[in-house]
Write a protein that holds these residues in place. Structure first.
Motif, PDB file in Angstrom:
ATOM      1  N   TRP A 281      -6.610   6.390  -4.058  1.00 33.19           N
ATOM      2  CA  TRP A 281      -5.685   5.288  -4.502  1.00 33.19           C
ATOM      3  C   TRP A 281      -4.980   4.679  -3.337  1.00 33.19           C
ATOM      4  O   TRP A 281      -5.147   5.069  -2.167  1.00 33.19           O
ATOM      5  CB  TRP A 281      -4.468   5.766  -5.289  1.00 33.19           C
ATOM      6  N   SER A 282      -4.386   3.471  -3.430  1.00 29.99           N
ATOM      7  CA  SER A 282      -3.553   2.814  -2.427  1.00 29.99           C
ATOM      8  C   SER A 282      -2.548   2.039  -3.119  1.00 29.99           C
ATOM      9  O   SER A 282      -2.660   1.456  -4.103  1.00 29.99           O
ATOM     10  CB  SER A 282      -4.471   1.967  -1.468  1.00 29.99           C
ATOM     11  N   THR A 284       0.204  -1.067  -1.929  1.00 31.03           N
ATOM     12  CA  THR A 284       0.578  -1.895  -0.749  1.00 31.03           C
ATOM     13  C   THR A 284       1.735  -2.643  -1.458  1.00 31.03           C
ATOM     14  O   THR A 284       1.785  -3.276  -2.345  1.00 31.03           O
ATOM     15  CB  THR A 284      -0.585  -3.029  -0.590  1.00 31.03           C
ATOM     16  N   MET A 297       1.056  -0.405   3.675  1.00 30.77           N
ATOM     17  CA  MET A 297       0.223   0.345   2.809  1.00 30.77           C
ATOM     18  C   MET A 297       0.208   1.965   2.999  1.00 30.77           C
ATOM     19  O   MET A 297      -0.110   2.479   3.862  1.00 30.77           O
ATOM     20  CB  MET A 297      -1.172  -0.270   2.781  1.00 30.77           C
ATOM     21  N   ILE A 298       0.236   2.538   1.607  1.00 25.69           N
ATOM     22  CA  ILE A 298       0.128   4.093   1.782  1.00 25.69           C
ATOM     23  C   ILE A 298      -1.337   4.259   0.931  1.00 25.69           C
ATOM     24  O   ILE A 298      -1.815   3.651  -0.121  1.00 25.69           O
ATOM     25  CB  ILE A 298       1.155   4.865   0.926  1.00 25.69           C
ATOM     26  N   GLN A 299      -2.013   5.300   1.149  1.00 25.45           N
ATOM     27  CA  GLN A 299      -3.304   5.635   0.612  1.00 25.45           C
ATOM     28  C   GLN A 299      -3.430   6.874   0.503  1.00 25.45           C
ATOM     29  O   GLN A 299      -2.862   7.941   1.528  1.00 25.45           O
ATOM     30  CB  GLN A 299      -4.419   4.891   1.770  1.00 25.45           C
ATOM     31  N   SER A 301      -6.190  10.279  -0.824  1.00 23.23           N
ATOM     32  CA  SER A 301      -7.554  10.607  -1.565  1.00 23.23           C
ATOM     33  C   SER A 301      -7.359  12.193  -2.222  1.00 23.23           C
ATOM     34  O   SER A 301      -6.540  12.954  -1.281  1.00 23.23           O
ATOM     35  CB  SER A 301      -8.614  10.418  -0.718  1.00 23.23           C
ATOM     36  N   SER A 357      -1.646   9.162   3.553  1.00 24.24           N
ATOM     37  CA  SER A 357      -1.437   8.512   4.875  1.00 24.24           C
ATOM     38  C   SER A 357      -0.570   7.119   4.610  1.00 24.24           C
ATOM     39  O   SER A 357      -0.765   6.619   3.515  1.00 24.24           O
ATOM     40  CB  SER A 357      -2.715   8.078   5.375  1.00 24.24           C
ATOM     41  N   ARG A 359      -1.242   4.071   6.089  1.00 26.58           N
ATOM     42  CA  ARG A 359      -2.397   3.648   6.749  1.00 26.58           C
ATOM     43  C   ARG A 359      -1.839   2.724   7.534  1.00 26.58           C
ATOM     44  O   ARG A 359      -2.313   2.498   8.686  1.00 26.58           O
ATOM     45  CB  ARG A 359      -3.224   3.193   5.770  1.00 26.58           C
TER      46      ARG A 359
END
Lengths: 435, 483
Positions: A281-282, A284, A297-299, A301, A357, A359
């Motif tokens: 997922w992400s 933004t 943006m956070i991401q 898995s 993260s 990102r």
């Protein structure tokens, strides 16, 4: 409604199997054009139900040799020189097992979904479900060494990938001084091997002789990690050289007797995980406040594992093998010597590859024409950006980068690393000037 | 608009005829295709040279990935020296450290590589034999004999290391599971080896030292006769005498020249490498270093004290060429990379130790002389035969001993085995010698007890059939006992 039909041929495949037929069909219903929604743009501005089904072909595979990749159906020869009489003497040898019947890998995809937009498209997005079944996979299949080769390219097996894809875009605030938009993207995936011919249950090893294994078995993800389950550690007194391994961790561990027969054999190995994420997922967010803009943006898995034998190298664990398993037996710790197995064959090296993260982060300021006019500049932007400012991995992961996959990995033995190349955290600042 | 249907038809026609045959079935310019290639005598010869390439193997320092590369004979020291009382690894990293501790398992990479490498040799030989009629008529017999020599070379290694093995003498495809996975009796394998080598003896001459020759076939066949389940010592003796009486080979005066003057008068058959050539070099020279480590690993073929003691007793002037004491380890000195200097401290190993060019000596004249004595001993405890003692003494005299003062009146089996141990140390003979002399279990069990290698048992004398082969065989292929 849309329908299409493709008929493709590829020079990669055998004389009689070059052609593949790939039809596709899709239906859509724009519900927002129906009378009952036509005047409700403020509430439902877009609503489309759709479903598609199609066949696609794949002719791509890589076996690490460009010539075999291009002509797998031909029996090829390779330069195979030898030193003789003190100098290089030209020779040739067979390069591959020719497969004259090689044909297209075929994928069927069933894909229902909804596109939506609410409140004059301030909220838009889509939800999709997909089932993609890939059949006659183009794979390198191990063959007996007695043939003179270790693998040949075949059409083998059937894999199903299924899951949801979700996308949501919102314009939270939208006026002349302040704009804020958010985008959320998420997808789930489940990988399952549906058939694998005679190779069901085949074990594969990695390319570097560390004996870590993968299993390709029906009902499980292709290239599942396979090995023993750790029961407990052994005390340093049984190590050959307890001071050499960093942190005093032995390469040998006591493993579980899963079938309870009092001996550790291959029958005590089990599936330990797979390299495919269940959820990626992400999120933004972008902001524009006056002349400032800001986005991040956070991401993340979740659900994938990675086989990481970095510690064996960095902690010199190789040198922590016990000299005398019998001493551990005599101490009553294990029933017999088979219970001691190298750590690289166990779940201890199969670690969560999940991560969270931040990102990227971007911040900028655009000077206005008015501010610039006396400098005779067309445009001026000052900005800073950063990647991976925050990067969190699972507690059980002890490498540098859970996303890293060693490039020697093949589709049937995928997802290993030796701690990985570290992720870079970068911070950039700059000025853009237009004259 | 009335013509539109014709326009459509033309369009569809173009769709279905847009690709011609040559476009979809290109004859590659960049690749050689078997069907088009084997057309001349030179092509068959190139196929034969390709067999030697498989024996040479790929340098592990050039290509580390094990699934993409076979090592040929480059790993053989692990199976034939480290698996005896001669040597061991410096540390215990990885499966390479399992040989000297007698804990090789069916997943062992290097044992598996030998199985794979030798079948690659056999496949290439079988493949060339299918095209032999393309060669000039004058060359057909010698080309076939050369391919058969190399096939026998590979089967001889397999049968001694793995016991009963699948026996294929034609190209076999991946679906012919009965042929790929049926282990044939050692008697049947030896009978194939003998027939192939006899063909080589009959059809080869002694033109080459780095390719098959009549003398190489004679020497190898002599060893086969003495190794097979029911030895034929008189046939072996005749073959050794044929090489001796041929007078084409002789002992080098200086033992050091045997190893550092390639293809010298003593060499009958060697697998060659080229220093500094990443594709045609070997890795083992660098792996034999530990104190100033040149290889990828911590040090292989470290010499055991037990062997040093035997050298001190009977080695004569061979010691300095065979190994040297670094102060930390006793390291092999027979295969030092080009440009090495171990007289300086710290020692230097030339400009490209990881791409070493030292040859693997498969057969040399001293080996034939000692086999000659062995054939006369004929499995007995000792012999007083003058010609057996002559052959033994020729090797002893070169090592610095006196032809009359040091001449024994009786040559015992133990003396001969010890002589082979020091003369041929680190030349991948020791394990096979122990098997042939019928003393592998007593010698190695005593050695394992002395060193504390508790995993030793007699079943370790046969290596395991690789687990991946058994997994692929659907239960057809059986494992050696104890694995």
């Amino acid at each position: 409604m849309n329908a299409s039909f493709r008929r493709d041929a590829s020079s990669v495949f055998g004389i009689d199997s070059k052609w593949g037929n790939f039809p596709a069909i899709s239906f859509g219903w724009n519900a927002h054009n129906e009378k009952f929604l036509l005047d409700r743009d403020d509430l439902v501005s877009r609503l489309k139900f759709r479903v598609s089904y199609g066949l696609t072909g794949n002719e791509n595979f890589t076996v690490g040799d460009d010539i075999i990749n291009a002509y797998p159906y031909l029996a090829l020869l390779n330069t195979s020189n030898a030193i003789s009489g003190g100098g290089i003497t030209p020779g040739v040898s067979a390069l591959n097992i020719a497969n004259t019947l090689l044909q297209w890998e075929a994928s069927k995809e069933f894909n229902p979904g909804i596109d939506f937009g609410f409140m004059s498209n301030r909220i838009t997005g889509s939800i999709d479900y997909y089932v993609r079944t890939s059949d006659k996979l183009l794979l390198e299949n191990p063959v007996s060494y007695v043939t003179g080769f270790d693998a040949g390219i075949v059409n083998l097996g059937e894999v199903e990938n299924s899951g949801f894809e979700f996308e949501l875009r919102t314009r939270n605030v939208s006026n002349s001084n302040f704009k804020w938009t958010t985008t959320l993207i998420a997808s789930t995936n489940k990988n399952e091997l549906l058939s694998f011919g005679e190779s069901d249950g085949a074990l594969l090893e990695d390319g570097f002789g560390r004996n870590s294994q993968w299993i390709n078995s029906i009902g499980n993800p292709i290239s599942s990690f396979y090995g023993f389950v750790v029961d407990k550690e052994i005390a340093t007194e049984y190590y050959d050289s307890p001071y050499i391994p960093i942190n005093g961790v032995s390469e040998d561990v006591v493993v579980k007797d899963l079938n309870g027969d009092g001996l550790i054999t291959d029958a005590d190995k089990t599936i330990l995980g797979d390299p495919y994420a269940d959820l990626i997922w992400s999120l933004t967010n972008t902001f524009e406040i006056g002349n400032f803009d800001f986005s991040f943006m956070i991401q993340g898995s979740q659900g994938a594992q990675v086989k990481n034998i970095g510690d064996q190298y960095f902690g010199t664990h190789w040198q922590g093998s016990t000299t005398d398993p019998q001493a551990v037996v005599d101490a009553g710790i294990i029933p017999n010597a088979t219970f001691l197995q190298p750590r690289i064959w166990t779940n201890d090296v199969v670690q969560s590859a999940g991560y969270f993260s931040l990102r990227n982060v971007n911040i900028g300021y655009n000077f206005t024409k008015d501010q610039l006019s006396r400098f005779n500049l067309g445009g001026l932007r000052v900005y800073a950006s950063a990647q991976n400012l925050i990067y969190m991995t699972s507690d059980e992961y002890n490498g540098f980068n859970p996303e890293f996959i060693d490039n020697s990995n093949s589709p049937r033995a995928y997802g290993s690393q030796r701690a990985g190349t570290p992720l870079f955290r970068t911070v950039t600042a700059g000025v853009n000037v237009n004259f | 608009m009335k013509y539109i249907k014709y326009i459509l038809l033309v369009g569809i026609g173009i769709m279905f005829h847009s690709c011609d045959d040559e476009f979809l079935n290109p004859i590659p310019d960049s690749a050689i295709v078997v069907d088009a290639f084997f057309a001349s005598d030179a092509d068959v010869l190139a196929g034969i040279i390709g067999i030697y390439d498989a024996i040479q193997g790929v340098n592990e320092n050039t290509e580390t990935n094990i699934t993409r590369a076979n090592r040929g004979v480059q790993f053989e020291y692990m199976l034939s020296e480290m698996r005896t009382d001669n040597t061991r690894t410096a540390t215990l990293e990885g499966t390479k450290a399992d040989f000297h501790r007698y804990r090789v398992d069916p997943n062992n990479i290097q044992s598996e590589d030998m199985y794979q490498s030798m079948y690659e040799v056999i496949f290439r030989a079988n493949n060339v034999l299918e095209f032999i009629d393309v060669a000039d008529e004058d060359n057909r017999n010698s080309y076939a004999a050369e391919a058969k020599f190399l096939r026998a070379f590979a089967y001889f290694k397999l049968v001694r290391l793995f016991g009963e093995v699948p026996l294929v003498t034609t190209v076999v495809g991946p679906t012919e599971k009965e042929l790929l996975f049926t282990r044939e009796s050692t008697a049947k394998v030896y009978s194939q080896i003998v027939s192939d080598l006899q063909d080589a003896v009959d059809n080869l001459d002694n033109t080459h030292k780095s390719r098959a020759s009549q003398a190489a076939a004679q020497g190898l066949l002599a060893k086969v006769y003495m190794t097979q389940d029911s030895p034929d010592y008189s046939a072996a003796q005749q073959l050794c005498e044929a090489i001796v009486n041929g007078m084409e080979f002789s002992l080098e005066d200086n033992f050091n020249d045997v190893f550092y003057n390639e293809l010298n008068d003593e060499i009958i058959f060697a697998v060659q490498y080229e220093s500094g050539n990443t594709l045609e070099s070997q890795s083992f020279s660098s792996e034999f270093t530990a104190t100033i480590r040149q290889g990828r690993e911590d040090g292989h073929n470290m010499v055991n004290d037990n062997l040093v003691a035997v050298f001190n007793a009977i080695g004569g002037n061979r010691t300095a060429t065979s190994f040297w004491n670094t102060g930390t380890w006793v390291e092999v000195a027979k295969f030092l990379p080009e440009g090495s200097d171990i007289t300086v401290s710290p020692p230097t190993y030339g400009s490209s130790p990881r791409d070493a060019g030292n040859d693997v000596i498969v057969l040399r004249y001293a080996d034939v002389l000692l086999m000659h004595a062995e054939s006369i001993l004929a499995g007995g405890a000792s012999t007083n035969d003058g010609s057996a003692i002559d052959s033994y003494m020729a090797v002893r005299v070169r090592a610095g001993f006196d032809a009359s003062a040091d001449r024994p009146s009786t040559l015992t089996k133990e003396t001969l085995l010890d002589e082979r141990r020091v003369e041929l140390a680190f030349e991948n003979q020791r394990f096979y010698d122990l098997l042939r002399f019928g003393v592998a279990d007593p010698v190695l069990s005593a050695h394992a007890a002395e060193m504390g290698y508790s995993d030793y048992n007699v079943r370790q004398l046969l290596l395991p059939i690789p687990a991946r082969e058994i997994n692929l065989s659907d239960g057809l292929l059986t494992q050696n006992p104890g694995y």
